[in-house]
Design an enzyme around this catalytic site. Sequence first.
Site, PDB file in Angstrom:
ATOM      1  N   LYS A 118       0.842  -1.201   0.000  1.00  0.00           N
ATOM      2  CA  LYS A 118       0.000   0.000   0.000  1.00  0.00           C
ATOM      3  C   LYS A 118       0.876   1.250   0.000  1.00  0.00           C
ATOM      4  O   LYS A 118       1.478   1.605   1.016  1.00  0.00           O
ATOM      5  CB  LYS A 118      -0.914   0.053   1.229  1.00  0.00           C
ATOM      6  CG  LYS A 118      -1.947   1.167   1.084  1.00  0.00           C
ATOM      7  CD  LYS A 118      -2.420   1.758   2.389  1.00  0.00           C
ATOM      8  CE  LYS A 118      -1.679   2.986   2.800  1.00  0.00           C
ATOM      9  NZ  LYS A 118      -1.799   4.171   1.935  1.00  0.00           N
ATOM     10  N   GLU A 138       9.727   2.472  10.827  1.00  0.00           N
ATOM     11  CA  GLU A 138      10.707   3.551  10.631  1.00  0.00           C
ATOM     12  C   GLU A 138       9.921   4.849  10.687  1.00  0.00           C
ATOM     13  O   GLU A 138       9.017   5.064   9.883  1.00  0.00           O
ATOM     14  CB  GLU A 138      11.413   3.437   9.274  1.00  0.00           C
ATOM     15  CG  GLU A 138      12.388   2.283   9.168  1.00  0.00           C
ATOM     16  CD  GLU A 138      13.546   2.355  10.136  1.00  0.00           C
ATOM     17  OE1 GLU A 138      13.790   3.437  10.726  1.00  0.00           O
ATOM     18  OE2 GLU A 138      14.198   1.315  10.343  1.00  0.00           O
ATOM     19  N   CYS A 150      13.593  11.653   6.376  1.00  0.00           N
ATOM     20  CA  CYS A 150      13.612  11.367   7.812  1.00  0.00           C
ATOM     21  C   CYS A 150      15.034  11.475   8.357  1.00  0.00           C
ATOM     22  O   CYS A 150      15.238  11.583   9.563  1.00  0.00           O
ATOM     23  CB  CYS A 150      12.982  10.028   8.128  1.00  0.00           C
ATOM     24  SG  CYS A 150      13.527   8.714   7.072  1.00  0.00           S
ATOM     25  N   GLU A 208       9.458  16.921  14.703  1.00  0.00           N
ATOM     26  CA  GLU A 208       9.855  16.808  13.300  1.00  0.00           C
ATOM     27  C   GLU A 208       8.977  17.710  12.431  1.00  0.00           C
ATOM     28  O   GLU A 208       7.755  17.622  12.479  1.00  0.00           O
ATOM     29  CB  GLU A 208       9.732  15.359  12.826  1.00  0.00           C
ATOM     30  CG  GLU A 208      10.284  15.178  11.429  1.00  0.00           C
ATOM     31  CD  GLU A 208      10.289  13.731  10.980  1.00  0.00           C
ATOM     32  OE1 GLU A 208       9.218  13.097  11.043  1.00  0.00           O
ATOM     33  OE2 GLU A 208      11.345  13.243  10.546  1.00  0.00           O
TER      34      GLU A 208
HETATM   35  P1  ADP Z   1       2.665  11.291   6.526  1.00  0.00           P
HETATM   36  O1  ADP Z   1       2.318  12.233   7.628  1.00  0.00           O
HETATM   37  O2  ADP Z   1       4.039  11.375   6.042  1.00  0.00           O
HETATM   38  O3  ADP Z   1       1.643  11.194   5.437  1.00  0.00           O
HETATM   39  P2  ADP Z   1       1.684   8.848   7.661  1.00  0.00           P
HETATM   40  O4  ADP Z   1       2.319   8.114   8.773  1.00  0.00           O
HETATM   41  O5  ADP Z   1       0.340   9.425   7.879  1.00  0.00           O
HETATM   42  O6  ADP Z   1       2.742   9.901   7.238  1.00  0.00           O
HETATM   43  O7  ADP Z   1       1.594   7.944   6.371  1.00  0.00           O
HETATM   44  C1  ADP Z   1       2.492   6.916   6.059  1.00  0.00           C
HETATM   45  C2  ADP Z   1       1.725   5.761   5.458  1.00  0.00           C
HETATM   46  O8  ADP Z   1       0.855   5.225   6.457  1.00  0.00           O
HETATM   47  C3  ADP Z   1       0.823   6.143   4.282  1.00  0.00           C
HETATM   48  O9  ADP Z   1       0.860   5.108   3.313  1.00  0.00           O
HETATM   49  C4  ADP Z   1      -0.522   6.254   4.919  1.00  0.00           C
HETATM   50  O10 ADP Z   1      -1.588   6.037   4.022  1.00  0.00           O
HETATM   51  C5  ADP Z   1      -0.474   5.138   5.929  1.00  0.00           C
HETATM   52  N1  ADP Z   1      -1.431   5.280   7.034  1.00  0.00           N
HETATM   53  C6  ADP Z   1      -1.967   6.416   7.546  1.00  0.00           C
HETATM   54  N2  ADP Z   1      -2.821   6.140   8.547  1.00  0.00           N
HETATM   55  C7  ADP Z   1      -2.845   4.795   8.686  1.00  0.00           C
HETATM   56  C8  ADP Z   1      -3.524   3.885   9.553  1.00  0.00           C
HETATM   57  N3  ADP Z   1      -4.371   4.305  10.486  1.00  0.00           N
HETATM   58  N4  ADP Z   1      -3.289   2.566   9.396  1.00  0.00           N
HETATM   59  C9  ADP Z   1      -2.416   2.121   8.470  1.00  0.00           C
HETATM   60  N5  ADP Z   1      -1.747   2.919   7.633  1.00  0.00           N
HETATM   61  C10 ADP Z   1      -1.947   4.238   7.722  1.00  0.00           C
END
Ligand code: ADP
Length: 481
Positions: free
Chosen positions: A170, A248, A282, A383
């Site tokens: 994903k 990470e 990061c 961050e």
């Molecule tokens: P950013 O703030 O850099 O977008 P996120 O941690 O929100 O970072 O996103 C990193 C990845 O995690 C993306 O692929 C996002 O779709 C996914 N993601 C966000 N929320 C969830 C969740 N509740 N469960 C699983 N994956 C998630």
Amino acid sequence: MKRNHIAGEWVDGRTAADNINPSDTRDVVGLYARADAEQAAEAIAAAHAAQPRWAASTPQQRFDALDAVGSELLARRAELGDLLAREEGKTLAEAVGEVVRAGQIFKFFAGETLRTGGELLPSTRPGLSVEITREPVGVVGIITPWNFPIAIPAWKIAPALAHGNAVVFKPAENVPASAWALAEILSRAHLPAGTFNLVMGRGRDVGEALLNDARVSAVTFTGSEATGRKVAQACIGRRGPMARFQLEMGGKNPLVVLDDADLEVAVNCAINGAFFSTGQRCTASSRLIVTDAIHDRFVAAMVERMKALVVGDARDARTSIGPVVDAGQLQQDTDYIDIGRREGARLAFGGEKRETVDGKPGFYLQPALFVDTHNGMRINREEIFGPVASVIRVRDAEEALATANDTEFGLSSGVCTTSLKLASHFKRHLQAGMVMVNAPTAGVDPHVPFGGRKGSSHGPREQGRHAAEFYTTVKTTYVAP
Ligand code: ADP
């Protein structure tokens, strides 16, 4: 429309979304499918069904598949780099470099399929012997962020497949094009149908479906700390066996500049580490910890260099800093610039938002350098993930080291010095997964471990031989004659 890849077929999503170019928001890169949780479950079922066949493949079959993917990525570096720069906003040179990195990673893990072996030990008991072997984990769920749209997927997908796992991938919502291009290459790599699945969609639909399904044995995640915590909780709290997880997350990486540093080296490290890739790494150097005697010269040289940075369209050859990835991230960056000012920090350069460059509407931000900051300020603790760095003035090397380690994060770190003694001291005492001596905190090799300590990471290291720790499970077999 670009579709999802499930069980060896290209399938429509439940909905679809436009992928927008951050250098010119009038430019739509493409329309990409979005799956829901139900469609994610179909991909998980396909991976679960396919995995035993892939696990039974020979190392040569795995080598051939991964090597072919690596070769195609390298051959198409210019085209895929252009696509990456167009959807994510890093410069063309950075984007092409990232595609090359992805190709090298597939090549490395192709080689790993032939190198991975076990151990044979004598038992402590008479007559027995002990075998230690590695087996695939099963189905691996891969959740990636937007800042390295092809390299981070590569450094998770390649070891997962090399070690005999099936994958449900994903990507981040806002960078589906690079992910789709990689999936399209993988779809022609002669993997058994269902071994590799691409499910584009939102975190709360597709991401959570991956975390909550007991058929997914392991989840590897790169992203924000807040989401990382949710991933960990879900992997532990779900029904059925807990999932293995690898996280990470963020960084607040220090670059220490000591009195005896070569000024030009230090400024090069800081400009590269803080602002290249628009500061959206990061491993970015967001805290520049500088000792008294070199402080003023360092700041003056930084400002001179920053004046020469050209902010513009990622795909324009004159550009040195591309736009911020999207409106939400730009808002976060400018919010932190306001927070810094309110905390009493002073902007030595930059920080202005620009609505257009050369008539193109985009998410442009002039890289910002704060001075007169201290390590307790929010801009030095949280961050930001943009082209914003702070200078923290310290008395001497000891205070620099203590300040560098005074953070909840521990991904990368750096020191600029010409003293062997001081370099050795910092190498030993910096509390981070990676230490750079006279080199930028960002920018790592593809064949060695990547990862951090404290709030930055959880679980085994990524990349290189160490990747096997996460993507395999160890079996100990006792054999009596
Ligand atoms: P950013 O703030 O850099 O977008 P996120 O941690 O929100 O970072 O996103 C990193 C990845 O995690 C993306 O692929 C996002 O779709 C996914 N993601 C966000 N929320 C969830 C969740 N509740 N469960 C699983 N994956 C998630």
